[in-house]
Motif scaffolding. Structure first.
Motif, short mmCIF file in Angstrom:
data_model
loop_
_atom_site.label_atom_id
_atom_site.label_comp_id
_atom_site.label_asym_id
_atom_site.label_seq_id
_atom_site.Cartn_x
_atom_site.Cartn_y
_atom_site.Cartn_z
N SER A 56 -2.04 4.38 -11.71
CA SER A 56 -0.69 4.78 -11.27
C SER A 56 -0.73 5.68 -10.03
O SER A 56 0.28 5.85 -9.35
CB SER A 56 0.04 5.49 -12.41
N HIS A 57 -1.91 6.28 -9.74
CA HIS A 57 -2.00 7.21 -8.60
C HIS A 57 -1.62 6.57 -7.26
O HIS A 57 -1.24 7.26 -6.33
CB HIS A 57 -3.41 7.81 -8.50
N PHE A 58 -1.73 5.24 -7.19
CA PHE A 58 -1.38 4.58 -5.92
C PHE A 58 0.09 4.80 -5.55
O PHE A 58 0.44 4.81 -4.37
CB PHE A 58 -1.66 3.07 -5.99
N GLY A 66 13.19 1.49 2.15
CA GLY A 66 13.65 1.55 3.54
C GLY A 66 12.64 2.20 4.46
O GLY A 66 12.73 2.08 5.68
N VAL A 67 11.65 2.87 3.90
CA VAL A 67 10.58 3.49 4.70
C VAL A 67 9.26 2.82 4.32
O VAL A 67 8.91 2.74 3.14
CB VAL A 67 10.50 5.02 4.44
N ASP A 68 8.55 2.34 5.31
CA ASP A 68 7.22 1.70 5.11
C ASP A 68 7.28 0.48 4.19
O ASP A 68 6.28 0.16 3.52
CB ASP A 68 6.20 2.70 4.52
N ASP A 69 8.40 -0.21 4.14
CA ASP A 69 8.52 -1.34 3.19
C ASP A 69 7.48 -2.43 3.47
O ASP A 69 6.93 -3.02 2.54
CB ASP A 69 9.93 -1.92 3.23
N ASP A 70 7.23 -2.72 4.76
CA ASP A 70 6.25 -3.76 5.09
C ASP A 70 4.85 -3.37 4.58
O ASP A 70 4.09 -4.23 4.12
CB ASP A 70 6.20 -4.00 6.61
N GLN A 71 4.53 -2.09 4.67
CA GLN A 71 3.22 -1.64 4.20
C GLN A 71 3.11 -1.73 2.67
O GLN A 71 2.04 -1.99 2.14
CB GLN A 71 2.95 -0.21 4.66
N LYS A 72 4.24 -1.51 2.00
CA LYS A 72 4.24 -1.63 0.53
C LYS A 72 3.98 -3.09 0.12
O LYS A 72 3.23 -3.36 -0.83
CB LYS A 72 5.57 -1.14 -0.05
N ARG A 73 4.63 -4.00 0.86
CA ARG A 73 4.39 -5.43 0.56
C ARG A 73 2.94 -5.80 0.88
O ARG A 73 2.30 -6.58 0.16
CB ARG A 73 5.37 -6.30 1.36
N ALA A 74 2.43 -5.25 1.99
CA ALA A 74 1.03 -5.53 2.37
C ALA A 74 0.07 -5.02 1.30
O ALA A 74 -0.97 -5.63 1.04
CB ALA A 74 0.71 -4.88 3.72
N ASP A 248 -14.11 7.66 -9.17
CA ASP A 248 -14.64 8.57 -10.20
C ASP A 248 -15.14 7.78 -11.40
O ASP A 248 -15.08 6.54 -11.42
CB ASP A 248 -13.57 9.59 -10.62
N ASN A 249 -15.64 8.49 -12.40
CA ASN A 249 -16.21 7.85 -13.59
C ASN A 249 -15.18 7.11 -14.43
O ASN A 249 -15.55 6.30 -15.29
CB ASN A 249 -16.91 8.90 -14.46
N ASP A 250 -13.89 7.38 -14.20
CA ASP A 250 -12.83 6.65 -14.91
C ASP A 250 -12.45 5.36 -14.19
O ASP A 250 -11.48 4.70 -14.58
CB ASP A 250 -11.58 7.53 -15.06
N ALA A 251 -13.18 5.05 -13.11
CA ALA A 251 -12.92 3.83 -12.32
C ALA A 251 -11.52 3.83 -11.71
O ALA A 251 -10.85 2.80 -11.67
CB ALA A 251 -13.16 2.57 -13.15
N ARG A 252 -11.08 5.00 -11.25
CA ARG A 252 -9.84 5.04 -10.47
C ARG A 252 -10.15 4.39 -9.12
O ARG A 252 -11.10 4.78 -8.44
CB ARG A 252 -9.40 6.49 -10.22
N LEU A 253 -9.38 3.38 -8.76
CA LEU A 253 -9.60 2.70 -7.48
C LEU A 253 -9.26 3.64 -6.34
O LEU A 253 -8.29 4.41 -6.41
CB LEU A 253 -8.76 1.42 -7.40
N ALA A 254 -10.06 3.59 -5.28
CA ALA A 254 -9.94 4.56 -4.18
C ALA A 254 -8.85 4.15 -3.20
O ALA A 254 -8.75 2.98 -2.80
CB ALA A 254 -11.28 4.69 -3.46
N VAL A 255 -8.04 5.14 -2.80
CA VAL A 255 -7.06 4.93 -1.73
C VAL A 255 -7.80 4.98 -0.40
O VAL A 255 -8.67 5.84 -0.20
CB VAL A 255 -5.96 6.02 -1.77
N ASP A 256 -7.48 4.06 0.49
CA ASP A 256 -8.11 4.06 1.81
C ASP A 256 -7.78 5.37 2.53
O ASP A 256 -6.61 5.74 2.62
CB ASP A 256 -7.59 2.87 2.63
N PRO A 257 -8.81 6.09 3.03
CA PRO A 257 -8.53 7.38 3.68
C PRO A 257 -7.60 7.26 4.90
O PRO A 257 -6.94 8.21 5.28
CB PRO A 257 -9.92 7.88 4.12
N GLN A 258 -7.55 6.06 5.50
CA GLN A 258 -6.73 5.87 6.70
C GLN A 258 -5.32 5.37 6.40
O GLN A 258 -4.48 5.32 7.29
CB GLN A 258 -7.41 4.83 7.64
N LYS A 260 -2.42 5.18 3.04
CA LYS A 260 -2.11 5.40 1.62
C LYS A 260 -1.58 4.15 0.93
O LYS A 260 -1.44 4.11 -0.29
CB LYS A 260 -1.11 6.55 1.48
N TYR A 261 -1.26 3.10 1.71
CA TYR A 261 -0.78 1.84 1.13
C TYR A 261 -1.90 0.80 1.07
O TYR A 261 -1.64 -0.40 1.07
CB TYR A 261 0.38 1.28 1.95
#
Length: 630
Positions: A56-58, A66-74, A248-258, A260-261
């Motif tokens: 859920s952290h993503f 209305g803000v960054d909608d294209d990036q959310k779809r991507a 981490d050890n819980d296998a949380r998938l990493a957010v790209d540092p560059q 957030k989407y």
């Protein structure tokens, strides 16, 4: 409009019951809830998968609609790719990751309970009768084979910014690795069809596994060179996707540092080749068209195809389901050993065990000395070179059970001894040679060991790293890889009766190497030892300073005395007998500095360039019989 948006959001909320939980205020982060109207039904399902798997952290920092909608779809486009390209989807990836990360934190040894022993296989000596028989059997089988080149890497580690298969395998002709491989496959195809006269398929297909880094450049290399003589339909490219990184050890998938989407991704390893062959339908297509063998090879070993005919002959004769090509290895040498593992519960498997795991495994199972050389001067465990031959029927049967999934491993770099946090994100990895780990005991798994001088000279180290290699260990650089080709061709001609001068020793880019005569031939001239031997007669000799290029199927050396440079090109319908004395200044290797940026990278990384001072060059473009006798 507002009403329908609210309605569609309510619909999606009802679809998103997590673990049967109707209370969305606790089940979904507000960032996702507020953006649900942007999502399709399929994307809602993917969101559900992420939430059910603790991701859920993503959505915690998502902007309002209305803000960054294209990036959310991507983001969901990326999740779709990651979910569809992994056997069992993201749920399976995260579950496996948690299990492997828990084992890693606990320090669990994957080989606990196993006892190592030396497996059975064939040990071949180049040029003897057994070797020649296996070569002939292999050429007969070749038309029933398909080749798979694993070529997902760039040459950055070599000091070369192109794709590795575009690198010249040697400087005498400038033939790149991909051309070299394709010409060998075409020569095998022609020779096999001549031997078997109309039985079975007539074209040998080639699949190339690429990556985001190499795909377009591989396409361009093929298209700009007319596929190096292959029909375009013979070659299929399979692009490998990356996998999600783990934070981490819980296998949380990493957010790209560059971004957030975006999920951070890294390569999964060449083990993906199995699932790609299966999911693409290519393996089934090959099987249905009468293929019997699949041969896997990697991108920068200029000697490999000298060993392929005999190794394929071993597979056919011994009816191996899996045959690993191997070379002798010194004890503790940094190359995996092919090992039979027997578990306390009776399970057995024959697999590659990495060198840093083999020694402790032996010490822990009644061999206090660990991995030591036998009376032969080599370890009894053959060195794995990651060239594999599978029989296609049993291979397909196994993949139908696994979907092509290969046993994975994880290698996190921990911040400290508590193993609670990583220095940087990690990911699951897999290797194509780990395929036998899931095979039943009835599977016939063996190896074919041949001498390194004609089977193994990979190009993988840059000049600086190669120069630091301890004395006596292989450099595995562009310099050593090229010199290995000349050495192998010189030794093969010696075995065929030619007097070839000994090499001199010279230092290029800080690496001391043997410099043999620069002898190169096209595969159609010298596909097997018996075909080479049949084209040499009388007293032939070649001096150390010489260069010889043979490009033609029917060129015969008779009483040739070469002291200089000789280049012969002939169409297949021209038969050329070459003899007499050829004396000229020849071609000279001029030293260059790998830091000299005025020269192309592919020259700098070798430490020399070819100065073509004087050459006898003859071209025969017409059918007929010719004699060249200066």
């Amino acid at each position: 409009m507002a009403t329908s948006a609210v309605g569609s959001t309510a619909d999606r909320l009802s679809e998103l019951r997590i673990h049967g939980d109707d209370d969305w205020t606790t089940a979904a982060p507000s960032g996702l809830r507020e953006n649900l109207s942007l999502l399709s039904a399929q994307q809602v399902e993917l969101a559900k998968i992420l939430l059910e798997n603790g991701q859920s952290h993503f959505f915690e920092h998502w902007s309002n609609p209305g803000v960054d909608d294209d990036q959310k779809r991507a983001f969901f486009d990326q999740v779709t790719r990651l979910n569809s390209s992994y056997p069992g989807g993201l749920t399976s990836y995260i579950k496996t990751a948690r299990e492997l990360l828990a084992d890693s934190k606990a320090g669990k040894n994957p080989y606990d309970g196993f006892t190592p022993s030396v497996p059975s296989g064939e040990v071949l000596t180049f040029g003897d009768d057994t070797f020649v028989q296996y070569e002939e059997a292999g050429v007969q089988e070749a038309r029933k084979a398909a080749f798979v080149l694993v070529a997902g890497g760039l040459g950055e580690r070599l000091g070369y910014n192109g794709i590795k298969v575009a690198l010249p395998s040697e400087s005498t002709t400038g033939t790149c690795f991909l051309q070299h491989y394709i010409e060998y496959i075409l020569a095998l195809q022609d020779a096999s069809c001549r031997l078997t006269r109309g039985e079975g398929p007539t074209e040998i297909p080639l699949a190339i596994m690429t990556s985001d880094d190499t795909h377009l450049r591989t396409v361009n290399l093929l298209e700009s060179n007319s596929y190096f003589g292959m029909k375009p339909a013979q070659i299929k490219l399979l692009k490998q996707e990356k996998v999600a990184c783990l934070d981490d050890n819980d296998a949380r998938l990493a957010v790209d540092p560059q971004n957030k989407y975006k999920i951070q991704t890294k390569p999964h390893g060449h083990g993906d080749v199995h699932s790609l062959l299966y999911s693409s339908g290519l393996l089934k297509e090959w099987h249905d068209s009468g293929r019997k063998w699949v041969l896997f090879f990697q991108d920068t070993n200029g000697l490999l195809f000298k060993a392929i005919p005999a190794a394929l002959g071993v597979s056919a004769t011994n009816e191996y389901h899996v045959n690993s090509l191997a070379v002798p290895r010194k004890a503790k040498e940094a190359i995996g050993g092919i090992t039979r593992l027997t578990h306390q519960d009776g399970r057995t498997m024959i697999i590659n065990v990495e060198y840093n795991q083999l020694d402790p495994l032996l010490r822990g199972s009644g061999h206090p000395e660990g991995d030591v050389n036998s009376e032969t001067g080599y370890s009894p465990f053959p060195g794995n070179i990651n060239q594999l031959i599978f029989e296609i029927g049993p291979y397909m049967e196994e993949l139908s059970k696994t979907g092509g999934a290969i046993k994975e491993f994880v290698n996190p770099k921990y911040k400290d001894s508590t193993k609670t946090a990583f220095k940087s994100s990690t990911r699951l990895e897999c290797m194509m040679q780990d395929y036998p780990k899931t095979l039943p005991p009835s599977a016939r798994v063996g190896f074919t060991m041949m001498e390194s001088w004609f089977a193994y000279a990979p190009v993988k180290n840059n000049p600086e790293d190669a120069a630091k290699v301890p004395k006596g260990n292989p450099y595995h650089s562009a310099t050593s890889g090229e010199m290995a080709i000349y050495r192998a061709n010189s030794l093969i001609l010696r075995k065929a009766g030619v007097k070839v001068d000994d090499p001199i020793r010279h230092v290029f880019n800080g690496q001391e190497v043997e410099v043999w005569p620069r002898i190169v031939w096209k595969p159609k001239w010298g596909l097997t030892f018996s075909s080479i031997r049949s084209k040499i007669s009388g007293n032939c000799s070649i001096s150390q300073k010489s260069t010889m290029v043979i490009n033609g199927q029917n060129i015969y050396l008779e009483d040739l005395c070469l002291d200089g440079a000789l280049v012969i090109l002939a169409v297949d319908s021209a038969e050329v007998k070459v003899g007499g004395s050829v004396n000229n200044s020849g071609w000279i290797l001029d030293d260059v500095d790998y830091k000299d940026t005025s020269l192309p990278e592919e020259v700098r990384i070798r430490g020399f360039k070819v100065n073509r001072a004087e050459t006898l060059e003859k071209t025969y473009n017409e059918a007929g019989k010719f004699v060249l006798k200066p």
